[in-house]
Write a protein that holds these residues in place. Structure first.
Motif, PDB file in Angstrom:
ATOM      1  N   SER A 180     -25.513   3.484  32.684  1.00 38.87           N
ATOM      2  CA  SER A 180     -24.038   4.102  32.113  1.00 38.87           C
ATOM      3  C   SER A 180     -24.274   2.564  29.990  1.00 38.87           C
ATOM      4  CB  SER A 180     -22.941   4.354  32.788  1.00 38.87           C
ATOM      5  OG  SER A 180     -22.775   2.659  33.010  1.00 38.87           O
ATOM      6  N   LEU A 181     -23.722   4.079  29.790  1.00 34.45           N
ATOM      7  CA  LEU A 181     -22.618   3.318  28.157  1.00 34.45           C
ATOM      8  C   LEU A 181     -20.869   3.414  28.240  1.00 34.45           C
ATOM      9  CD1 LEU A 181     -24.891   4.452  25.800  1.00 34.45           C
ATOM     10  CD2 LEU A 181     -24.607   2.230  26.514  1.00 34.45           C
ATOM     11  N   LEU A 182     -20.750   4.307  28.855  1.00 33.97           N
ATOM     12  CA  LEU A 182     -19.227   4.517  28.844  1.00 33.97           C
ATOM     13  C   LEU A 182     -18.901   4.750  30.104  1.00 33.97           C
ATOM     14  CD1 LEU A 182     -16.915   5.314  28.007  1.00 33.97           C
ATOM     15  CD2 LEU A 182     -17.436   7.483  27.221  1.00 33.97           C
ATOM     16  N   VAL A 235     -15.794  -4.488  35.392  1.00 32.84           N
ATOM     17  CA  VAL A 235     -15.600  -4.162  33.160  1.00 32.84           C
ATOM     18  C   VAL A 235     -15.336  -5.212  32.769  1.00 32.84           C
ATOM     19  CG1 VAL A 235     -13.929  -3.510  32.141  1.00 32.84           C
ATOM     20  CG2 VAL A 235     -13.610  -2.809  34.952  1.00 32.84           C
ATOM     21  N   LYS A 236     -15.448  -6.740  32.670  1.00 27.27           N
ATOM     22  CA  LYS A 236     -15.601  -7.345  31.784  1.00 27.27           C
ATOM     23  C   LYS A 236     -16.977  -7.472  31.341  1.00 27.27           C
ATOM     24  CE  LYS A 236     -14.064 -12.099  30.705  1.00 27.27           C
ATOM     25  NZ  LYS A 236     -14.880 -12.037  30.071  1.00 27.27           N
ATOM     26  N   LYS A 237     -17.962  -7.673  32.134  1.00 30.94           N
ATOM     27  CA  LYS A 237     -19.278  -7.836  32.265  1.00 30.94           C
ATOM     28  C   LYS A 237     -20.200  -6.151  31.578  1.00 30.94           C
ATOM     29  CE  LYS A 237     -23.207  -9.130  34.881  1.00 30.94           C
ATOM     30  NZ  LYS A 237     -23.289  -9.637  36.716  1.00 30.94           N
ATOM     31  N   PHE A 238     -19.430  -5.412  32.296  1.00 33.91           N
ATOM     32  CA  PHE A 238     -20.190  -4.099  31.763  1.00 33.91           C
ATOM     33  C   PHE A 238     -19.729  -4.168  29.751  1.00 33.91           C
ATOM     34  CE2 PHE A 238     -19.373   0.232  30.619  1.00 33.91           C
ATOM     35  CZ  PHE A 238     -20.127   0.982  30.390  1.00 33.91           C
ATOM     36  N   LEU A 239     -18.392  -4.613  29.083  1.00 31.40           N
ATOM     37  CA  LEU A 239     -17.956  -4.506  28.059  1.00 31.40           C
ATOM     38  C   LEU A 239     -18.973  -5.546  27.286  1.00 31.40           C
ATOM     39  CD1 LEU A 239     -14.218  -4.360  28.507  1.00 31.40           C
ATOM     40  CD2 LEU A 239     -16.051  -2.833  28.221  1.00 31.40           C
ATOM     41  N   ASP A 240     -18.948  -7.029  28.003  1.00 33.37           N
ATOM     42  CA  ASP A 240     -19.786  -7.547  26.955  1.00 33.37           C
ATOM     43  C   ASP A 240     -21.558  -7.211  27.226  1.00 33.37           C
ATOM     44  OD1 ASP A 240     -17.651  -9.061  26.824  1.00 33.37           O
ATOM     45  OD2 ASP A 240     -18.298 -10.490  28.750  1.00 33.37           O
ATOM     46  N   ASN A 241     -21.514  -6.308  27.710  1.00 32.40           N
ATOM     47  CA  ASN A 241     -22.857  -5.884  27.243  1.00 32.40           C
ATOM     48  C   ASN A 241     -22.680  -4.769  26.620  1.00 32.40           C
ATOM     49  OD1 ASN A 241     -24.787  -7.801  29.345  1.00 32.40           O
ATOM     50  ND2 ASN A 241     -23.703  -6.954  30.611  1.00 32.40           N
ATOM     51  N   GLY A 242     -22.015  -4.675  25.679  1.00 33.95           N
ATOM     52  CA  GLY A 242     -22.304  -3.470  25.490  1.00 33.95           C
ATOM     53  C   GLY A 242     -21.128  -2.103  25.765  1.00 33.95           C
ATOM     54  N   GLY A 243     -21.423  -1.985  26.710  1.00 33.45           N
ATOM     55  CA  GLY A 243     -20.703  -1.018  27.374  1.00 33.45           C
ATOM     56  C   GLY A 243     -19.103  -0.502  26.560  1.00 33.45           C
ATOM     57  N   SER A 244     -18.759   0.678  27.542  1.00 36.82           N
ATOM     58  CA  SER A 244     -16.748   1.254  26.962  1.00 36.82           C
ATOM     59  C   SER A 244     -16.505   1.378  27.905  1.00 36.82           C
ATOM     60  CB  SER A 244     -17.228   2.198  25.795  1.00 36.82           C
ATOM     61  OG  SER A 244     -17.940   1.975  24.803  1.00 36.82           O
ATOM     62  N   LEU A 245     -14.913   1.671  28.156  1.00 37.02           N
ATOM     63  CA  LEU A 245     -13.912   1.981  29.714  1.00 37.02           C
ATOM     64  C   LEU A 245     -13.727   3.172  28.784  1.00 37.02           C
ATOM     65  CD1 LEU A 245     -13.444   1.760  32.057  1.00 37.02           C
ATOM     66  CD2 LEU A 245     -12.125  -0.266  31.608  1.00 37.02           C
ATOM     67  N   LEU A 246     -13.250   3.803  29.084  1.00 39.05           N
ATOM     68  CA  LEU A 246     -11.458   4.733  28.777  1.00 39.05           C
ATOM     69  C   LEU A 246     -11.077   4.637  30.308  1.00 39.05           C
ATOM     70  CD1 LEU A 246     -10.437   6.424  27.069  1.00 39.05           C
ATOM     71  CD2 LEU A 246     -11.878   8.631  27.551  1.00 39.05           C
ATOM     72  N   MET A 247      -9.627   4.311  30.800  1.00 42.67           N
ATOM     73  CA  MET A 247      -9.733   4.736  31.493  1.00 42.67           C
ATOM     74  C   MET A 247      -8.103   5.204  31.715  1.00 42.67           C
ATOM     75  SD  MET A 247      -8.578   0.538  32.610  1.00 42.67           S
ATOM     76  CE  MET A 247      -6.767   0.977  33.338  1.00 42.67           C
ATOM     77  N   THR A 248      -6.874   5.283  32.789  1.00 46.74           N
ATOM     78  CA  THR A 248      -5.440   5.769  32.370  1.00 46.74           C
ATOM     79  C   THR A 248      -5.329   5.369  33.363  1.00 46.74           C
ATOM     80  OG1 THR A 248      -6.193   7.320  34.141  1.00 46.74           O
ATOM     81  CG2 THR A 248      -6.788   8.358  31.942  1.00 46.74           C
ATOM     82  N   SER A 265     -18.240  -1.873  23.887  1.00 46.66           N
ATOM     83  CA  SER A 265     -17.903  -3.534  24.373  1.00 46.66           C
ATOM     84  C   SER A 265     -15.917  -3.399  23.955  1.00 46.66           C
ATOM     85  CB  SER A 265     -17.994  -4.640  23.387  1.00 46.66           C
ATOM     86  OG  SER A 265     -19.427  -4.746  23.092  1.00 46.66           O
ATOM     87  N   LYS A 266     -15.733  -2.592  24.129  1.00 45.48           N
ATOM     88  CA  LYS A 266     -13.727  -1.798  24.473  1.00 45.48           C
ATOM     89  C   LYS A 266     -13.756  -0.487  25.254  1.00 45.48           C
ATOM     90  CE  LYS A 266     -12.161  -4.390  20.279  1.00 45.48           C
ATOM     91  NZ  LYS A 266     -11.968  -3.325  19.096  1.00 45.48           N
ATOM     92  N   ALA A 267     -12.542  -1.776  25.931  1.00 48.72           N
ATOM     93  CA  ALA A 267     -11.507  -0.868  27.216  1.00 48.72           C
ATOM     94  C   ALA A 267     -10.305   0.149  26.556  1.00 48.72           C
ATOM     95  CB  ALA A 267     -11.311  -1.128  27.823  1.00 48.72           C
TER      96      ALA A 267
END
Lengths: 203, 222
Positions: free
Chosen positions: A147-149, A171-184, A31-33
């Motif tokens: 996906s999870l990440l 992204v917000k919806k994905f994070l709310d559902n327990g996903g994670s984002l790694l971006m540059t 749940s973190k970006a």
């Protein structure tokens, strides 16, 4: 369920006696970006490639501590190149992405097309789309694949404001559902729609 | 099985939309054979017929080299190769399916067309059958070997010459066994040994290629 998905531990990468990355360590949490930022050539893309499993690091480890054995199968990676076929239509590209991951669901594709306002273009060859539209096709993969990440290299490049807004919402919806984002990105990001931790990559 | 079908159907769909490129191998074959026929038209017919299957084999080998770089190049250019290599398991199987698709699209048409051209130029049915069989065994081996070279050189902008340099020494045994078999067949001599050796080579590279190719692709993308 563990709160930390992946632990990056002392990752170093060198090529031809040049140190590209040196002892990089951080954690990707549920749940973190996380935004990796740094100058051109600072090794952001190389690090993403290592975490995605495309490149082998010179030393260091990527540890799965999520408790989910399939975490590395649940990574959606979108790099500099969009990973779409110019001679396939938008719908065919998405459909084959699902097939590649042994999934098949037309409803998911329709939903993704709808979210990114691309339904009218679904039967158009992607080579005939603009750069930004091609980027949106690649971003749609994040919506259809299990996906999870999400690992995305410069997600905002080539996108217009409306599309950035759509991406941020997904992204917000994905994070709310327990996903994670790694971006540059090239710089530290503030005022993002979703909570964003910034991690600076030093050369 | 669904996975195999999906990858092959995708490759066929892409080939069908690539325009005339899909017909290039056959066009090259016809051009080479036509020039060959013209250039030796002053030679006695018996000698011409003796040389015909050998020349056909060499033509097929050269055409196979010409289209080798296409195996992974497009996937590398559009970024789908990166996604392909992200998978922790099953990369080797996917690579084999891609090589199979490449063989079906680029080499199988030549395997079918070459004997027809040879028959049209007057080669007897027995030798033509041997030509067909040797190409059917030899061209997949060439695709397997070529895919390793193509994978190793994929990140280079102009890799055609390097691919040719890498594969040529490895193609020599296949060429020797293939031409020897058709030559023996022409003179009604037993050619079982050549066929056995070609099958042996095919299985060696069938075992080696998936691993070598996945390693080579990873190194090239590094």
């Amino acid at each position: 369920m563990h709160n930390i998905v992946i632990e990056i531990q002392d990752i170093s990468l060198s090529r031809n006696d040049n140190n590209i990355l040196e002892d990089i360590s951080f954690k990707i949490e549920r749940s973190k970006a996380l935004n990796l930022y740094g100058l051109n050539g600072s090794g952001k893309t190389s690090l993403l490639n290592i975490i995605a499993g495309i490149t082998e690091p010179t030393s260091g480890y990527i540890n799965n501590i999520s408790g989910d054995e399939n975490i590395f199968h649940k990574i959606v990676y979108i790099g500099h190149k969009y990973g779409i076929k110019g001679n396939l239509t938008v719908k065919e590209n998405l459909s084959y992405s699902l097939h590649d991951n042994n999934q098949n669901n037309d409803a998911l594709i329709s939903n993704a097309l709808d979210i990114y306002k691309m339904t009218d273009l679904k039967n158009r060859l992607t080579k005939n789309l603009s750069h930004g539209q091609q980027k949106k096709v690649s971003l749609m993969k994040t919506l259809i694949l299990d996906s999870l990440l999400w690992i995305i290299d410069e997600p905002y490049s080539a996108l217009d404001n409306k599309s950035i807004e759509i991406f941020n919402t997904t992204v917000k919806k994905f994070l709310d559902n327990g996903g994670s984002l790694l971006m540059t990105s090239h710089s530290e990001m503030k005022n993002s729609l979703f909570a964003l931790d910034n991690y600076r990559i030093k050369q | 099985m669904t996975r195999v079908f999906n990858i092959i159907s995708k490759e066929f769909l892409l080939a069908s939309r690539s325009g005339y490129e899909v017909f290039l191998p056959i066009v090259y074959l016809l051009i080479i054979m036509m020039f060959f026929n013209i250039s030796i038209s002053y030679v006695e017919k018996d000698i011409m017929l003796e040389l015909l299957p050998l020349m056909t084999w060499i033509s097929c080998l050269l055409i196979c080299i010409l289209n080798l770089e296409n195996i992974f190049k497009e996937d590398y250019d559009d970024g789908t190769l990166e996604m392909f290599l992200m998978k922790k398991e099953g990369i080797e199987l996917d690579i084999m399916i891609k090589i199979l698709s490449h063989w079906l699209l680029s080499n199988l048409p030549i395997v079918i067309a070459a004997p027809l051209v040879a028959i049209a130029l007057g080669l007897d049915f027995g030798t033509t059958s041997t030509l067909f069989i040797t190409l059917l065994i030899g061209t997949p081996t060439m695709s397997l070997i070529g895919s390793i070279a193509a994978a190793l050189t994929i990140s280079l902008k102009k890799n055609k010459i390097l691919v040719s340099v890498i594969v040529l020494p490895l193609y020599v045994p296949i060429l020797i066994f293939g031409t020897s078999a058709v030559n023996n067949s022409f003179f009604k001599i037993n050619y079982d040994t050549e066929i056995t050796l070609m099958i042996f080579l095919f299985f060696i590279f069938l075992l080696l290629t998936p691993l070598a190719c996945s390693k080579a692709l990873k190194i090239s993308l590094d």
